[in-house]
Design a protein around this motif. Structure first.
Motif, short mmCIF file in Angstrom:
data_model
loop_
_atom_site.label_atom_id
_atom_site.label_comp_id
_atom_site.label_asym_id
_atom_site.label_seq_id
_atom_site.Cartn_x
_atom_site.Cartn_y
_atom_site.Cartn_z
N TRP A 36 79.23 131.93 46.56
CA TRP A 36 80.55 131.42 46.99
C TRP A 36 80.64 129.91 46.77
CZ3 TRP A 36 81.34 127.89 50.99
CH2 TRP A 36 82.67 127.63 51.30
N SER A 37 79.57 129.20 47.12
CA SER A 37 79.59 127.75 47.00
C SER A 37 79.62 127.30 45.55
CB SER A 37 78.37 127.14 47.70
OG SER A 37 78.28 125.76 47.46
N ALA A 38 78.86 127.98 44.69
CA ALA A 38 78.71 127.55 43.29
C ALA A 38 79.68 128.25 42.35
CB ALA A 38 77.28 127.79 42.82
N GLY A 39 80.61 129.04 42.91
CA GLY A 39 81.62 129.68 42.05
C GLY A 39 81.08 130.77 41.16
N ARG A 40 80.16 131.57 41.68
CA ARG A 40 79.59 132.66 40.91
C ARG A 40 80.19 133.99 41.36
NH1 ARG A 40 77.68 128.46 39.23
NH2 ARG A 40 75.67 128.23 38.17
N ALA A 41 80.41 134.89 40.42
CA ALA A 41 80.86 136.24 40.74
C ALA A 41 79.67 137.06 41.21
CB ALA A 41 81.51 136.87 39.52
N ALA A 42 79.94 138.32 41.61
CA ALA A 42 78.87 139.17 42.13
C ALA A 42 77.77 139.38 41.10
CB ALA A 42 79.44 140.51 42.58
N GLY A 43 78.14 139.45 39.84
CA GLY A 43 77.14 139.65 38.80
C GLY A 43 76.43 138.39 38.37
N GLY A 44 76.81 137.25 38.89
CA GLY A 44 76.17 135.99 38.53
C GLY A 44 76.97 135.15 37.57
N GLY A 45 78.04 135.70 36.99
CA GLY A 45 78.86 134.92 36.07
C GLY A 45 79.77 133.95 36.81
N LEU A 46 80.32 133.02 36.07
CA LEU A 46 81.20 132.01 36.66
C LEU A 46 82.57 132.59 36.96
CD1 LEU A 46 80.36 128.91 34.43
CD2 LEU A 46 79.61 129.33 36.77
N ARG A 47 83.15 132.17 38.04
CA ARG A 47 84.51 132.54 38.38
C ARG A 47 85.49 131.77 37.49
NH1 ARG A 47 84.25 132.48 45.02
NH2 ARG A 47 82.78 134.21 45.24
N PRO A 48 86.76 132.19 37.51
CA PRO A 48 87.75 131.43 36.73
C PRO A 48 87.75 129.96 37.11
CG PRO A 48 88.68 133.51 37.44
CD PRO A 48 87.35 133.41 38.09
N THR A 49 87.60 129.11 36.12
CA THR A 49 87.40 127.68 36.37
C THR A 49 88.58 127.07 37.09
OG1 THR A 49 86.02 127.54 34.41
CG2 THR A 49 86.91 125.48 35.28
N GLY A 50 89.79 127.36 36.65
CA GLY A 50 90.96 126.73 37.25
C GLY A 50 91.13 127.07 38.72
N LYS A 51 90.99 128.35 39.04
CA LYS A 51 91.18 128.76 40.43
C LYS A 51 90.08 128.18 41.33
CE LYS A 51 93.57 133.06 39.27
NZ LYS A 51 93.58 134.54 39.36
N PHE A 52 88.84 128.17 40.83
CA PHE A 52 87.75 127.63 41.65
C PHE A 52 87.93 126.13 41.89
CE2 PHE A 52 83.56 125.67 42.12
CZ PHE A 52 83.08 126.37 43.21
N LEU A 53 88.26 125.39 40.83
CA LEU A 53 88.45 123.95 41.00
C LEU A 53 89.64 123.64 41.89
CD1 LEU A 53 87.68 122.57 37.43
CD2 LEU A 53 86.22 122.53 39.45
N PHE A 54 90.66 124.47 41.84
CA PHE A 54 91.82 124.25 42.71
C PHE A 54 91.42 124.44 44.18
CE2 PHE A 54 95.52 125.67 45.10
CZ PHE A 54 96.43 124.66 44.81
N SER A 55 90.62 125.49 44.46
CA SER A 55 90.19 125.71 45.85
C SER A 55 89.32 124.56 46.34
CB SER A 55 89.43 127.03 45.95
OG SER A 55 88.19 126.96 45.25
N ARG A 56 88.44 124.04 45.48
CA ARG A 56 87.59 122.94 45.90
C ARG A 56 88.36 121.62 45.96
NH1 ARG A 56 85.49 126.81 47.16
NH2 ARG A 56 83.28 127.36 47.02
N MET A 57 89.41 121.48 45.16
CA MET A 57 90.23 120.27 45.24
C MET A 57 90.89 120.16 46.61
SD MET A 57 93.58 119.21 42.98
CE MET A 57 94.63 120.29 43.96
N VAL A 58 91.18 121.29 47.23
CA VAL A 58 91.75 121.30 48.58
C VAL A 58 90.65 121.23 49.64
CG1 VAL A 58 93.14 122.62 50.22
CG2 VAL A 58 93.79 122.55 47.80
#
Length: 384
Positions: A35-57
């Protein structure tokens, strides 16, 4: 022979129970890290835009929360230091002056008018009570009024001071009456006895009332100097918020490096002021605590200052009787010097600057993430 401890097909390996327990602990930890590093259940990266938007807030919000909690702890501590320094300490100094002045006034009246069956000295017929007695009574009345003006007293305590001021006027009236009848032993003794009763006798006497006020104010000083409630609550709130902030920030750096191929020293630079704020406020709170303890010790010493009894031959003159007042003033001056040494006001300016820089760093982190994610938002939400 068959060994029951031997494993067979379909049987768990030895130590499987411990491995399962470790696995139970690892799974929540791995999920939190994902959750902290933006990884999906399989270990891949989550969508970059959505993750960065959540961390920007989230990241600036966590930073501002930590700053708010740390600032609340500091400014509550600073407010108590100001109360002790500017209200309670001056009030206790003034009450001590009033108490000492009244005792000295009584000694002066006894020296001028005699006590018990003793006749007054011959000069009383010429100069009466002299100049020193009325000046001491006037000083006591002024000190009581100054104690009210400090703002340290509650409404009930202010009413007590007004009652004491009235009793001081009544006391002065009886001493004046005894002085006007100095040539009549019964009348003089009656006036002196009434005045002494008002001043010293019983729980409602002037000195007893002043002593009770001093004791109540010293208890309030000790309570404020030892009260860590707001400080402890803010610290307990800031600690988990800081741990979450560090966890989120480290995961964000890992995501940025893995997903954007950027090490982002700019994010680290903007986050450092938050750590700087915690360091500065820690030193500031320590300075405030030292100042509060100095006030507590000083007012305790002032409360122990008393007037020595005059010698039998009455040789204690104005210079010697100046001792208690001078001791109070020395203790007050020493307190002011120690408070200057703790620099509580200087730390206030440094803390305000550190909080401002920390808030600017939080905004900088948000703007940096906005710059990183702006193009990715178009990709993730462009079709929507």
């Amino acid at each position: 022979m068959n060994d029951d401890r031997r494993t067979g097909p379909g049987q768990p390996a030895l130590g499987g129970k411990g491995s399962g327990a470790r696995g139970k602990w690892r799974r929540p930890g791995r999920a939190l890290w994902h959750w902290s590093a933006g990884r999906a259940a399989g270990g891949g990266l989550r969508p970059t835009g959505k993750f960065l938007f959540s961390r920007m807030v989230m990241l600036p919000a966590l930073m501002l929360t930590v700053l708010a909690l740390a600032g609340t702890a500091y400014f509550d501590d600073h407010r108590r230091t100001e109360e002790l320094r500017d209200r309670y300490a001056p009030a206790l100094v003034e009450l001590a002056h009033a108490r000492v002045s009244l005792v000295l006034a009584q000694q002066e009246a006894e020296r001028r008018l005699g006590t018990g069956g003793d006749a007054p000295p011959p000069q009383t017929a010429l100069v009466g009570l002299g100049e020193r007695y009325p000046s001491l009574v006037t000083k006591a009345s002024q000190s009581l009024n100054n104690a009210v003006q400090t703002g340290a007293l509650s409404r009930a305590q202010e009413q007590v001071v007004r009652v004491v001021s009235g009793l001081v006027s009544a006391y002065d009236g009886w001493i004046g009456w005894a002085g006007s009848h100095h040539d009549s032993a019964p009348l003089r003794r009656a006036g002196m006895d009434y005045a002494a009763d008002l001043l010293r006798t019983g729980p409602t006497s002037v000195l007893q009332r002043i002593g009770a006020l001093e004791e109540a104010l010293r208890a309030a000083v000790a309570d404020r100097a030892d009260r860590f409630t707001a400080l402890a609550l803010a610290a307990w709130g800031a600690l988990p918020a800081m741990l979450v902030l560090v966890f989120v920030f480290v995961g964000l750096l890992d995501f940025v490096r893995a997903g954007l191929r950027v090490r982002s020293p700019l994010l680290v630079l903007y986050a450092l002021p938050v750590l700087l704020v915690l360091v500065v406020l820690s030193f500031s709170v320590a300075a405030q605590q030292r100042a509060q303890w100095e006030v507590e010790r000083s007012v305790s010493r002032i409360g122990q200052i008393t007037v020595p009894r005059p010698t039998g031959d009455g040789t204690q003159g104005a210079g010697a009787s100046r001792g208690p007042d001078a001791a109070i003033e020395r203790a007050d001056a020493a307190l002011a010097e120690k408070l200057r040494g703790t620099h509580p006001d200087g730390w206030e300016a440094a803390s305000m600057l550190a909080l401002s820089v920390g808030a600017a760093g939080a905004v900088g982190c948000g703007l940096t993430l906005r710059r990183y994610g702006r193009e990715h938002w178009k990709i993730d939400w462009g079709k929507a």
